[in-house]
Motif scaffolding. Sequence first.
Motif, PDB file in Angstrom:
ATOM      1  N   ALA A 150     -29.397 112.459 141.134  1.00 44.74           N
ATOM      2  CA  ALA A 150     -29.434 111.581 139.870  1.00 44.74           C
ATOM      3  C   ALA A 150     -28.273 110.400 139.878  1.00 44.74           C
ATOM      4  O   ALA A 150     -27.675 110.386 141.121  1.00 44.74           O
ATOM      5  CB  ALA A 150     -29.460 112.393 138.859  1.00 44.74           C
ATOM      6  N   GLN A 151     -28.274 109.861 138.896  1.00 41.80           N
ATOM      7  CA  GLN A 151     -27.157 108.865 138.987  1.00 41.80           C
ATOM      8  C   GLN A 151     -26.529 108.858 137.525  1.00 41.80           C
ATOM      9  O   GLN A 151     -27.103 109.185 136.529  1.00 41.80           O
ATOM     10  CB  GLN A 151     -27.853 107.552 138.930  1.00 41.80           C
ATOM     11  CG  GLN A 151     -26.946 106.146 139.188  1.00 41.80           C
ATOM     12  CD  GLN A 151     -27.815 104.959 139.347  1.00 41.80           C
ATOM     13  OE1 GLN A 151     -28.214 104.474 138.124  1.00 41.80           O
ATOM     14  NE2 GLN A 151     -28.211 104.371 140.185  1.00 41.80           N
ATOM     15  N   ASP A 152     -25.245 108.755 137.843  1.00 46.33           N
ATOM     16  CA  ASP A 152     -24.174 109.031 136.406  1.00 46.33           C
ATOM     17  C   ASP A 152     -24.193 107.545 135.487  1.00 46.33           C
ATOM     18  O   ASP A 152     -24.786 106.563 136.235  1.00 46.33           O
ATOM     19  CB  ASP A 152     -23.015 109.638 136.750  1.00 46.33           C
ATOM     20  CG  ASP A 152     -22.029 108.600 137.419  1.00 46.33           C
ATOM     21  OD1 ASP A 152     -22.308 107.271 137.667  1.00 46.33           O
ATOM     22  OD2 ASP A 152     -21.118 109.171 138.144  1.00 46.33           O
ATOM     23  N   VAL A 153     -23.354 107.750 134.636  1.00 46.04           N
ATOM     24  CA  VAL A 153     -23.377 106.241 133.781  1.00 46.04           C
ATOM     25  C   VAL A 153     -22.747 105.338 134.416  1.00 46.04           C
ATOM     26  O   VAL A 153     -22.720 104.228 133.680  1.00 46.04           O
ATOM     27  CB  VAL A 153     -22.481 106.959 132.648  1.00 46.04           C
ATOM     28  CG1 VAL A 153     -23.386 107.984 131.691  1.00 46.04           C
ATOM     29  CG2 VAL A 153     -21.110 107.428 132.728  1.00 46.04           C
ATOM     30  N   ILE A 154     -22.024 105.344 135.549  1.00 41.21           N
ATOM     31  CA  ILE A 154     -21.481 104.281 136.010  1.00 41.21           C
ATOM     32  C   ILE A 154     -22.352 103.797 137.481  1.00 41.21           C
ATOM     33  O   ILE A 154     -21.619 103.429 138.335  1.00 41.21           O
ATOM     34  CB  ILE A 154     -20.121 103.855 136.187  1.00 41.21           C
ATOM     35  CG1 ILE A 154     -19.673 105.476 136.943  1.00 41.21           C
ATOM     36  CG2 ILE A 154     -19.266 103.969 134.720  1.00 41.21           C
ATOM     37  CD1 ILE A 154     -17.996 105.355 137.048  1.00 41.21           C
ATOM     38  N   LYS A 155     -23.340 104.236 137.397  1.00 40.77           N
ATOM     39  CA  LYS A 155     -24.300 104.251 138.688  1.00 40.77           C
ATOM     40  C   LYS A 155     -23.776 104.682 139.863  1.00 40.77           C
ATOM     41  O   LYS A 155     -24.093 104.305 140.976  1.00 40.77           O
ATOM     42  CB  LYS A 155     -24.743 102.532 138.813  1.00 40.77           C
ATOM     43  CG  LYS A 155     -25.308 102.109 137.458  1.00 40.77           C
ATOM     44  CD  LYS A 155     -25.728 100.506 137.926  1.00 40.77           C
ATOM     45  CE  LYS A 155     -26.334  99.879 136.662  1.00 40.77           C
ATOM     46  NZ  LYS A 155     -26.542  98.609 136.830  1.00 40.77           N
ATOM     47  N   GLN A 156     -22.922 105.707 139.765  1.00 44.60           N
ATOM     48  CA  GLN A 156     -22.542 106.449 140.931  1.00 44.60           C
ATOM     49  C   GLN A 156     -23.677 107.694 141.194  1.00 44.60           C
ATOM     50  O   GLN A 156     -24.316 108.024 140.514  1.00 44.60           O
ATOM     51  CB  GLN A 156     -20.986 107.179 140.648  1.00 44.60           C
ATOM     52  CG  GLN A 156     -19.992 106.423 140.207  1.00 44.60           C
ATOM     53  CD  GLN A 156     -18.792 107.121 140.128  1.00 44.60           C
ATOM     54  OE1 GLN A 156     -17.750 106.808 140.792  1.00 44.60           O
ATOM     55  NE2 GLN A 156     -18.789 107.832 139.244  1.00 44.60           N
ATOM     56  N   ILE A 157     -23.393 107.930 142.627  1.00 49.31           N
ATOM     57  CA  ILE A 157     -24.299 109.097 143.025  1.00 49.31           C
ATOM     58  C   ILE A 157     -23.981 110.420 142.357  1.00 49.31           C
ATOM     59  O   ILE A 157     -22.709 110.784 142.210  1.00 49.31           O
ATOM     60  CB  ILE A 157     -24.274 109.429 144.622  1.00 49.31           C
ATOM     61  CG1 ILE A 157     -24.698 108.022 145.107  1.00 49.31           C
ATOM     62  CG2 ILE A 157     -25.077 110.323 145.165  1.00 49.31           C
ATOM     63  CD1 ILE A 157     -24.457 108.128 146.782  1.00 49.31           C
ATOM     64  N   TYR A 158     -25.094 111.155 141.782  1.00 50.18           N
ATOM     65  CA  TYR A 158     -24.615 112.242 141.111  1.00 50.18           C
ATOM     66  C   TYR A 158     -25.614 113.377 141.977  1.00 50.18           C
ATOM     67  O   TYR A 158     -26.568 113.714 141.652  1.00 50.18           O
ATOM     68  CB  TYR A 158     -25.185 112.374 139.847  1.00 50.18           C
ATOM     69  CG  TYR A 158     -24.718 113.548 138.735  1.00 50.18           C
ATOM     70  CD1 TYR A 158     -23.499 113.450 138.059  1.00 50.18           C
ATOM     71  CD2 TYR A 158     -25.474 114.567 138.630  1.00 50.18           C
ATOM     72  CE1 TYR A 158     -23.228 114.737 137.143  1.00 50.18           C
ATOM     73  CE2 TYR A 158     -25.269 115.675 138.025  1.00 50.18           C
ATOM     74  CZ  TYR A 158     -24.002 115.798 137.170  1.00 50.18           C
ATOM     75  OH  TYR A 158     -23.781 116.736 136.690  1.00 50.18           O
ATOM     76  N   PRO A 159     -24.875 114.452 142.653  1.00 51.11           N
ATOM     77  CA  PRO A 159     -25.468 115.491 143.418  1.00 51.11           C
ATOM     78  C   PRO A 159     -26.074 116.297 142.622  1.00 51.11           C
ATOM     79  O   PRO A 159     -25.248 116.802 141.505  1.00 51.11           O
ATOM     80  CB  PRO A 159     -24.557 116.078 144.495  1.00 51.11           C
ATOM     81  CG  PRO A 159     -23.414 114.770 144.688  1.00 51.11           C
ATOM     82  CD  PRO A 159     -23.481 114.328 143.187  1.00 51.11           C
ATOM     83  N   LEU A 160     -27.188 116.647 142.668  1.00 51.70           N
ATOM     84  CA  LEU A 160     -27.893 117.689 141.738  1.00 51.70           C
ATOM     85  C   LEU A 160     -28.256 119.050 142.501  1.00 51.70           C
ATOM     86  O   LEU A 160     -27.930 119.987 142.129  1.00 51.70           O
ATOM     87  CB  LEU A 160     -29.266 117.168 141.104  1.00 51.70           C
ATOM     88  CG  LEU A 160     -29.840 117.833 140.136  1.00 51.70           C
ATOM     89  CD1 LEU A 160     -29.105 118.154 139.017  1.00 51.70           C
ATOM     90  CD2 LEU A 160     -31.362 117.213 139.672  1.00 51.70           C
ATOM     91  N   ALA A 161     -28.717 119.087 143.641  1.00 46.10           N
ATOM     92  CA  ALA A 161     -29.201 120.196 144.332  1.00 46.10           C
ATOM     93  C   ALA A 161     -29.148 120.058 145.804  1.00 46.10           C
ATOM     94  O   ALA A 161     -29.406 118.891 146.294  1.00 46.10           O
ATOM     95  CB  ALA A 161     -30.482 120.716 144.000  1.00 46.10           C
TER      96      ALA A 161
END
Length: 335
Positions: free
Chosen positions: A130-141
């Motif tokens: 996904a993408q966090d609040v400052i548009k960083q990569i957010y690993p989910l699975a």
Amino acid sequence: MLRASSVKQFAIFMIRKFNNVHTCSIDYRRNAHRHTTSSVIAKQIIGKLDNLYGSYDPTAIARDMEREFGVKISYHQARRGKVVALYMLHGRPAFGASIWGYLHYMRPIFCVDGSHLKGPYKSTLLLATAQDVIKQIYPLAWGIVDAEMNRSWMWFLSNLKDLIGDSDELVFVSDRKNSIENVIAHLFPWAHHGCCVWHMEKNLIQRYNNISSIFLFKRAARTYRTEEFERLMGQFHRVSATTYRYLEQAGLPFWSRALFVGQWYNILTNNNEESLNSMLRHARLLPITCLVEHIRHTMQKWFYERRASATACSTVLSPTMENELRTTFEAGTRL
């Protein structure tokens, strides 16, 4: 014994009954004692768990609690206390935190893709981000499978569905692999599925390599307005009818932001997945157990750093988004 209750419409309470004579013997302490919580047990045993080579099982924990404090606890209480103590010593794994953060704070849109492991270990790493609040990569699975097949994606996305569920607000972004498209349609009937615009562009370059068509496609894919999209596609048809038919067969809502059913926001490509693949280009040469440990270590490092940054944040939004919003607002005042 003390019994009290709140007084209506007032921020006070009234003592209803009080007996200050203590008659309970230590013999009455038993495993139903409400104050013998897992956190209390953990604080008492944490010193005995700080030894990687020793064994301290729940039976021994219950025996020590009775000998040292005169409190009888059950096997399950002892086991829960040990789990809490281990978390206090070593921290919680980041994988659970990743799912929890997505459910509470992220927009319901993420990218899915797979990448081949290199060297002698011929497997495939499946990713969902996904993408966090400052548009960083957010690993989910993460998942490691034999190859990108229907059953592999079925296993990976089935596990993901157990955690995130299905809704009409959920959006997937991927390339045009049939296995991904088939499984998403089967497991997530309410969700929406969009194609990575960058992959579509790359396919157009490989098939037709028409500069004017590529330029019009990029503008048409990213425009928000339906009228503008139709105007650009009219130009596209005049420039190259063959390329137009290819895009039409792929499904115009599949890659067009203007026609897409659902909220695509700013995530039109699988760039997050490509960035993670690039970051792991050396780790993908490692044995699978070493690769998984490398991913775990990297994720916990990221989550620790981002939590520290979030704790220090004093604004309603993140500083990056506050600045972006201010710039957009100032530009909007001149429209």
